[in-house]
Design a protein around this motif. Structure first.
Motif, PDB file in Angstrom:
ATOM      1  N   VAL A  18     -52.386 -42.435 -12.662  1.00 37.86           N
ATOM      2  CA  VAL A  18     -51.718 -41.441 -13.507  1.00 37.86           C
ATOM      3  C   VAL A  18     -52.391 -41.380 -14.878  1.00 37.86           C
ATOM      4  CG1 VAL A  18     -49.591 -41.054 -14.823  1.00 37.86           C
ATOM      5  CG2 VAL A  18     -49.486 -41.405 -12.358  1.00 37.86           C
ATOM      6  N   THR A  19     -52.720 -42.544 -15.421  1.00 35.42           N
ATOM      7  CA  THR A  19     -53.320 -42.608 -16.754  1.00 35.42           C
ATOM      8  C   THR A  19     -54.645 -41.855 -16.812  1.00 35.42           C
ATOM      9  OG1 THR A  19     -52.254 -44.731 -17.245  1.00 35.42           O
ATOM     10  CG2 THR A  19     -54.224 -44.181 -18.514  1.00 35.42           C
ATOM     11  N   LEU A  20     -55.437 -41.950 -15.762  1.00 36.37           N
ATOM     12  CA  LEU A  20     -56.766 -41.330 -15.764  1.00 36.37           C
ATOM     13  C   LEU A  20     -56.799 -39.974 -15.062  1.00 36.37           C
ATOM     14  CD1 LEU A  20     -59.055 -44.444 -15.151  1.00 36.37           C
ATOM     15  CD2 LEU A  20     -58.585 -43.247 -17.296  1.00 36.37           C
ATOM     16  N   SER A  21     -55.633 -39.451 -14.690  1.00 43.10           N
ATOM     17  CA  SER A  21     -55.605 -38.154 -14.018  1.00 43.10           C
ATOM     18  C   SER A  21     -55.784 -37.025 -15.033  1.00 43.10           C
ATOM     19  CB  SER A  21     -54.288 -37.975 -13.271  1.00 43.10           C
ATOM     20  OG  SER A  21     -53.203 -37.924 -14.176  1.00 43.10           O
ATOM     21  N   PRO A  22     -56.506 -35.984 -14.677  1.00 40.85           N
ATOM     22  CA  PRO A  22     -56.715 -34.863 -15.600  1.00 40.85           C
ATOM     23  C   PRO A  22     -55.413 -34.198 -16.034  1.00 40.85           C
ATOM     24  CG  PRO A  22     -58.285 -34.759 -13.803  1.00 40.85           C
ATOM     25  CD  PRO A  22     -57.304 -35.837 -13.448  1.00 40.85           C
ATOM     26  N   ALA A  23     -54.485 -33.992 -15.096  1.00 39.99           N
ATOM     27  CA  ALA A  23     -53.241 -33.297 -15.446  1.00 39.99           C
ATOM     28  C   ALA A  23     -52.450 -34.071 -16.489  1.00 39.99           C
ATOM     29  CB  ALA A  23     -52.400 -33.066 -14.188  1.00 39.99           C
ATOM     30  N   MET A  24     -52.333 -35.389 -16.305  1.00 42.02           N
ATOM     31  CA  MET A  24     -51.623 -36.189 -17.303  1.00 42.02           C
ATOM     32  C   MET A  24     -52.412 -36.225 -18.603  1.00 42.02           C
ATOM     33  SD  MET A  24     -48.939 -37.883 -18.162  1.00 42.02           S
ATOM     34  CE  MET A  24     -48.056 -38.388 -16.682  1.00 42.02           C
ATOM     35  N   GLY A  25     -53.736 -36.309 -18.507  1.00 50.70           N
ATOM     36  CA  GLY A  25     -54.554 -36.310 -19.717  1.00 50.70           C
ATOM     37  C   GLY A  25     -54.330 -35.058 -20.541  1.00 50.70           C
ATOM     38  N   ILE A  26     -54.242 -33.902 -19.875  1.00 44.73           N
ATOM     39  CA  ILE A  26     -53.970 -32.644 -20.567  1.00 44.73           C
ATOM     40  C   ILE A  26     -52.541 -32.621 -21.101  1.00 44.73           C
ATOM     41  CG2 ILE A  26     -53.679 -30.156 -20.232  1.00 44.73           C
ATOM     42  CD1 ILE A  26     -56.573 -30.897 -20.368  1.00 44.73           C
ATOM     43  N   TYR A  27     -51.596 -33.022 -20.258  1.00 45.92           N
ATOM     44  CA  TYR A  27     -50.181 -32.867 -20.588  1.00 45.92           C
ATOM     45  C   TYR A  27     -49.783 -33.696 -21.800  1.00 45.92           C
ATOM     46  CZ  TYR A  27     -45.157 -32.371 -19.858  1.00 45.92           C
ATOM     47  OH  TYR A  27     -43.819 -32.097 -20.014  1.00 45.92           O
ATOM     48  N   LEU A  28     -50.254 -34.948 -21.868  1.00 42.76           N
ATOM     49  CA  LEU A  28     -49.861 -35.817 -22.977  1.00 42.76           C
ATOM     50  C   LEU A  28     -51.046 -36.140 -23.884  1.00 42.76           C
ATOM     51  CD1 LEU A  28     -47.243 -38.203 -21.310  1.00 42.76           C
ATOM     52  CD2 LEU A  28     -46.851 -36.193 -22.742  1.00 42.76           C
ATOM     53  N   SER A  29     -52.015 -35.265 -23.896  1.00 44.06           N
ATOM     54  CA  SER A  29     -53.127 -35.232 -24.863  1.00 44.06           C
ATOM     55  C   SER A  29     -53.917 -36.523 -24.975  1.00 44.06           C
ATOM     56  CB  SER A  29     -52.614 -34.796 -26.249  1.00 44.06           C
ATOM     57  OG  SER A  29     -51.538 -35.588 -26.709  1.00 44.06           O
ATOM     58  N   MET A  30     -54.046 -37.259 -23.868  1.00 42.23           N
ATOM     59  CA  MET A  30     -54.983 -38.376 -23.856  1.00 42.23           C
ATOM     60  C   MET A  30     -56.396 -37.873 -23.596  1.00 42.23           C
ATOM     61  SD  MET A  30     -55.261 -41.553 -21.234  1.00 42.23           S
ATOM     62  CE  MET A  30     -56.826 -42.375 -21.015  1.00 42.23           C
ATOM     63  N   GLN A  31     -56.528 -36.801 -22.813  1.00 38.60           N
ATOM     64  CA  GLN A  31     -57.836 -36.204 -22.565  1.00 38.60           C
ATOM     65  C   GLN A  31     -58.410 -35.695 -23.889  1.00 38.60           C
ATOM     66  OE1 GLN A  31     -58.159 -32.564 -22.762  1.00 38.60           O
ATOM     67  NE2 GLN A  31     -60.339 -32.525 -22.223  1.00 38.60           N
ATOM     68  N   GLY A  32     -59.638 -36.108 -24.189  1.00 37.34           N
ATOM     69  CA  GLY A  32     -60.261 -35.687 -25.436  1.00 37.34           C
ATOM     70  C   GLY A  32     -59.762 -36.451 -26.646  1.00 37.34           C
ATOM     71  N   ASN A  33     -59.089 -37.590 -26.425  1.00 40.98           N
ATOM     72  CA  ASN A  33     -58.587 -38.399 -27.538  1.00 40.98           C
ATOM     73  C   ASN A  33     -59.752 -39.135 -28.211  1.00 40.98           C
ATOM     74  OD1 ASN A  33     -56.693 -39.563 -29.229  1.00 40.98           O
ATOM     75  ND2 ASN A  33     -56.062 -41.136 -27.762  1.00 40.98           N
ATOM     76  N   ARG A  34     -59.921 -38.940 -29.519  1.00 39.44           N
ATOM     77  CA  ARG A  34     -61.065 -39.483 -30.254  1.00 39.44           C
ATOM     78  C   ARG A  34     -60.673 -40.715 -31.068  1.00 39.44           C
ATOM     79  NH1 ARG A  34     -64.958 -35.169 -30.798  1.00 39.44           N
ATOM     80  NH2 ARG A  34     -64.099 -33.188 -30.020  1.00 39.44           N
ATOM     81  N   LYS A  35     -61.645 -41.585 -31.246  1.00 36.37           N
ATOM     82  CA  LYS A  35     -61.437 -42.741 -32.114  1.00 36.37           C
ATOM     83  C   LYS A  35     -61.232 -42.273 -33.554  1.00 36.37           C
ATOM     84  CE  LYS A  35     -66.411 -43.476 -32.785  1.00 36.37           C
ATOM     85  NZ  LYS A  35     -67.546 -44.392 -32.563  1.00 36.37           N
ATOM     86  N   ALA A  36     -60.708 -43.163 -34.384  1.00 40.56           N
ATOM     87  CA  ALA A  36     -60.430 -42.820 -35.779  1.00 40.56           C
ATOM     88  C   ALA A  36     -61.713 -42.417 -36.507  1.00 40.56           C
ATOM     89  CB  ALA A  36     -59.773 -44.001 -36.477  1.00 40.56           C
ATOM     90  N   ASN A  37     -61.571 -41.455 -37.410  1.00 43.64           N
ATOM     91  CA  ASN A  37     -62.681 -41.013 -38.250  1.00 43.64           C
ATOM     92  C   ASN A  37     -62.205 -41.039 -39.692  1.00 43.64           C
ATOM     93  OD1 ASN A  37     -64.535 -39.387 -39.759  1.00 43.64           O
ATOM     94  ND2 ASN A  37     -65.242 -38.452 -37.830  1.00 43.64           N
ATOM     95  N   LEU A  38     -62.626 -42.081 -40.412  1.00 42.65           N
ATOM     96  CA  LEU A  38     -62.143 -42.254 -41.781  1.00 42.65           C
ATOM     97  C   LEU A  38     -62.605 -41.117 -42.686  1.00 42.65           C
ATOM     98  CD1 LEU A  38     -62.649 -46.124 -42.223  1.00 42.65           C
ATOM     99  CD2 LEU A  38     -60.592 -44.867 -41.533  1.00 42.65           C
ATOM    100  N   THR A  39     -63.794 -40.589 -42.425  1.00 46.15           N
ATOM    101  CA  THR A  39     -64.312 -39.487 -43.241  1.00 46.15           C
ATOM    102  C   THR A  39     -63.428 -38.252 -43.118  1.00 46.15           C
ATOM    103  OG1 THR A  39     -66.568 -40.302 -42.920  1.00 46.15           O
ATOM    104  CG2 THR A  39     -66.306 -38.026 -43.675  1.00 46.15           C
ATOM    105  N   LYS A  40     -63.005 -37.962 -41.889  1.00 47.27           N
ATOM    106  CA  LYS A  40     -62.150 -36.787 -41.654  1.00 47.27           C
ATOM    107  C   LYS A  40     -60.664 -37.123 -41.744  1.00 47.27           C
ATOM    108  CE  LYS A  40     -65.466 -34.410 -38.641  1.00 47.27           C
ATOM    109  NZ  LYS A  40     -65.681 -33.790 -37.299  1.00 47.27           N
ATOM    110  N   ASN A  41     -60.372 -38.414 -41.989  1.00 47.33           N
ATOM    111  CA  ASN A  41     -58.980 -38.869 -42.111  1.00 47.33           C
ATOM    112  C   ASN A  41     -58.177 -38.545 -40.841  1.00 47.33           C
ATOM    113  OD1 ASN A  41     -56.895 -40.192 -43.476  1.00 47.33           O
ATOM    114  ND2 ASN A  41     -56.077 -38.267 -44.284  1.00 47.33           N
ATOM    115  N   THR A  42     -58.791 -38.841 -39.668  1.00 52.58           N
ATOM    116  CA  THR A  42     -58.107 -38.618 -38.406  1.00 52.58           C
ATOM    117  C   THR A  42     -57.908 -39.949 -37.687  1.00 52.58           C
ATOM    118  OG1 THR A  42     -60.179 -38.272 -37.209  1.00 52.58           O
ATOM    119  CG2 THR A  42     -59.079 -36.316 -38.137  1.00 52.58           C
ATOM    120  N   VAL A  43     -56.869 -40.011 -36.884  1.00 50.80           N
ATOM    121  CA  VAL A  43     -56.562 -41.208 -36.102  1.00 50.80           C
ATOM    122  C   VAL A  43     -56.331 -40.782 -34.648  1.00 50.80           C
ATOM    123  CG1 VAL A  43     -55.549 -42.465 -38.037  1.00 50.80           C
ATOM    124  CG2 VAL A  43     -54.093 -41.018 -36.608  1.00 50.80           C
ATOM    125  N   PRO A  44     -56.410 -41.723 -33.697  1.00 47.83           N
ATOM    126  CA  PRO A  44     -56.189 -41.369 -32.289  1.00 47.83           C
ATOM    127  C   PRO A  44     -54.797 -40.772 -32.043  1.00 47.83           C
ATOM    128  CG  PRO A  44     -57.222 -43.517 -32.451  1.00 47.83           C
ATOM    129  CD  PRO A  44     -56.837 -43.134 -33.845  1.00 47.83           C
TER     130      PRO A  44
END
Length: 587
Positions: A195-221
């Motif tokens: 379930v964790t690695l399924s595309p549908a769940m990745g899309i639904y709960l936004s794990m797909q395309g989840n990026r590591k933190a970027n301090l320059t852009k002030n973003t977090v996972p």
């Protein structure tokens, strides 16, 4: 037709559901009269055996057909469950792909084949196909227990077409659903991984395309999946004992099962995963929805993390890190009672006793062979438990989910579609639910939902008292506050007047006119129509597992005296039973 019989309010159904005195099963021998007809219900067995078989089929399938009821009463519960678990799975993805025109028919356990991701001009054709295949399997699949458990799991590990990209990928939703079909009798740890690695769940709960933190852009996972996999898919909000009761601190407060720091660190674990063959990291409209997500190493956080006080060392491979994190969740003591209670609720009882939960959670923790998370053993234990069989003083009761209520009605009369495919229009708008159509990750209803009524008459005042107070049997005296159970009715959250009216209208059209989507086989009960008592006894056992109250039966008999024509009598009897409070409660 009597107006009082035509309109059946939800309050009546709920009062019937909370009735602490079980109805006496019919002792009629009418079923043996039907032996010479096309769909006999019984052969040389007592009515109690027939009623018990019908009860099992309402718990472990989408409802009895004359054929499955006849078969189930020839074997024990144990034998029926064992036979069902050995049947090959009825997959959803291949048929869905075929119906919506996708060329590949890859199944969940054979990934890595080429796939044509082009969609039809009308991408919602695939969504309709997914719904049609689900309905076809619910009505006709041989592996009914697996399909029923998969539907239960789909209400725990929720993915929904309500998330816009998924509405265009009905085949992707079917591929996800087949993961639930595959693991229905498998291991919950394996199911969590898939379930964790399924595309549908990745899309639904936004794990797909989840990026590591970027301090320059002030973003977090993104923390969405990290939070829900704990709150809804594994351990819940609060620490539980093995009977599913909240553990309290010295001040009498519930103890949280995880902290915000756990959410943040788990979100970091879930970085770097994306759709296979995606054109751009995080894009949700390209890439494959029919195989597990793959890692984009440059987007993953490889730094040290801490989860539940356990260290995940820096530099660990991303897949090993994910596996270690899911192991921590899976082995948390909450998982057994948390998941066991919800499976019992979906199959048998909205209000399982702490003892029932404890027995099932114990099997979840160890199936007797040292294996944790064996869902096959858990499902078997749920259905074979004394509470499920009605062998205890307080019977296990639940309101039928509105969609399952209607599907059970169709199955009872071996419904076949008038068109090429199985189809019901506007499922959510009629039933408040549909396969993978939940409005949110919290499913169609809350597992602890308690209905509120305005107490304007004595029965409803009694209902409110029962809901807001422990059962008056004296069993709650001296019981700790965390173990005093409140009566809940989760399904009633979507049983609201506008939807009830639509459901009654649909039942009326299907039964009384030729304007509905299915043809019903009424030959067996029609053969008994010479005698209204025999006909009602047949319908009682098929639709109500012999639990029709004497008052209701007398009311039906009185009504049918004023109806001309045997076929019309039968149709009105069916309609009035299926739209009644008695039918709204699962036997």
């Amino acid at each position: 037709m009597s107006k009082s019989l035509f309109v059946n309010g939800i309050s009546c159904a709920l009062l019937a559901y909370l009735n602490l005195t079980p109805a006496v099963a019919s002792n009629s021998t009418a079923v043996t009269i039907a032996n010479s007809y096309s769909a006999p219900l019984a052969m040389n067995v007592s009515p109690s055996v027939t009623n018990a078989a019908a009860k099992l089929l309402y718990q472990g399938s989408f409802g009895p057909t004359p054929e499955t009821l006849f078969s189930a009463q020839q074997v024990t519960r144990q034998q029926w469950v064992n036979t069902q678990m050995k049947l090959p799975p009825s997959w959803h993805y291949p048929l869905t792909a075929q119906y919506c025109g996708v060329s590949n028919t890859n199944i969940v356990n054979t990934p890595n084949k080429a796939v044509d991701n082009t969609k039809k001009d009308n991408p919602r054709a695939c969504l309709k196909a997914q719904e049609s295949v689900w309905l076809e399997h619910a009505l006709t699949a041989k592996d009914q227990l697996r399909q029923r458990v998969a539907f239960a799991l789909s209400q725990i590990l929720v993915v929904s077409s309500q998330e816009p990209p998924l509405a265009k990928y009905g085949d992707g939703l079917a591929w996800y659903y087949d993961l639930l079909v595959k693991h229905s009798f498998g291991n919950y740890r394996d199911l969590l991984q898939d379930v964790t690695l399924s595309p549908a769940m990745g899309i639904y709960l936004s794990m797909q395309g989840n990026r590591k933190a970027n301090l320059t852009k002030n973003t977090v996972p993104d923390e969405n999946y990290a939070r829900e996999v704990m709150q809804l898919f594994s351990i819940g909000l609060y620490q539980l004992d093995i009977s599913g009761q909240a553990i309290l601190d010295k001040q009498g407060n519930k103890i949280p099962s995880y902290q915000q720091g756990d959410v943040e660190n788990l979100a970091r674990v879930f970085t770097g995963w994306d759709l296979v063959a995606n054109k751009r990291f995080g894009n949700r409209r390209t890439g494959r929805y029919d195989t597990f997500m793959e890692l984009s190493p440059q987007q993953h956080d490889y730094n040290e993390k801490e989860l539940f006080g356990q260290s995940i060392k820096a530099g660990m491979k991303a897949d090993k890190e994910l596996s270690a994190s899911l192991d921590l969740l899976f082995n948390h003591p909450n998982v057994g009672p948390f998941i066991s209670r919800q499976l019992i609720q979906r199959l048998v009882s909205s209000n399982p006793s702490p003892e029932y939960i404890k027995r099932i959670a114990t099997i979840f923790n160890d199936n007797g062979e040292g294996v944790r998370g064996d869902l096959g053993a858990v499902v078997e234990a749920i259905l074979l438990d004394d509470d499920a069989q009605g062998a205890t003083a307080a019977p296990a009761l639940k309101l039928k989910e509105p969609l399952l209520n209607y599907i059970g009605f169709l199955r009872a009369f071996s419904a076949t579609p008038k068109s090429e495919h199985y189809h019901l229009r506007h499922l959510n708008g009629t039933f408040g639910q549909g396969p993978m159509r939940a409005e949110s990750v919290f499913n169609f209803y809350q597992p602890d939902f308690t209905p509120n009524f305005k107490a304007n008459d004595e029965p409803l005042e009694k209902f409110n008292y029962l809901v807001t107070n422990p059962v008056e049997s004296g069993s709650s005296a001296g019981v700790p506050a965390n173990q005093q159970m409140t009566t809940v009715a989760p399904e009633s959250q979507i049983m609201v007047d506008p939807l009830i009216i639509k459901q009654l209208s649909l039942i009326f059209k299907q039964t009384m006119s030729n304007k509905a989507s299915f043809n019903l086989d009424l030959s067996a009960p029609l053969a008994l129509a010479d005698n209204s008592v025999d006909m009602l006894d047949y319908l009682d056992q098929l639709l109500l597992a012999g639990k029709m109250t004497p008052a209701f039966k007398a009311q039906l008999q009185s009504h049918l005296l004023n109806v001309k024509g045997q076929k019309k009598q039968l149709k009105e009897a069916i309609y009035l039973i299926v739209s009644s409070a008695d039918y709204a409660v699962q036997p």
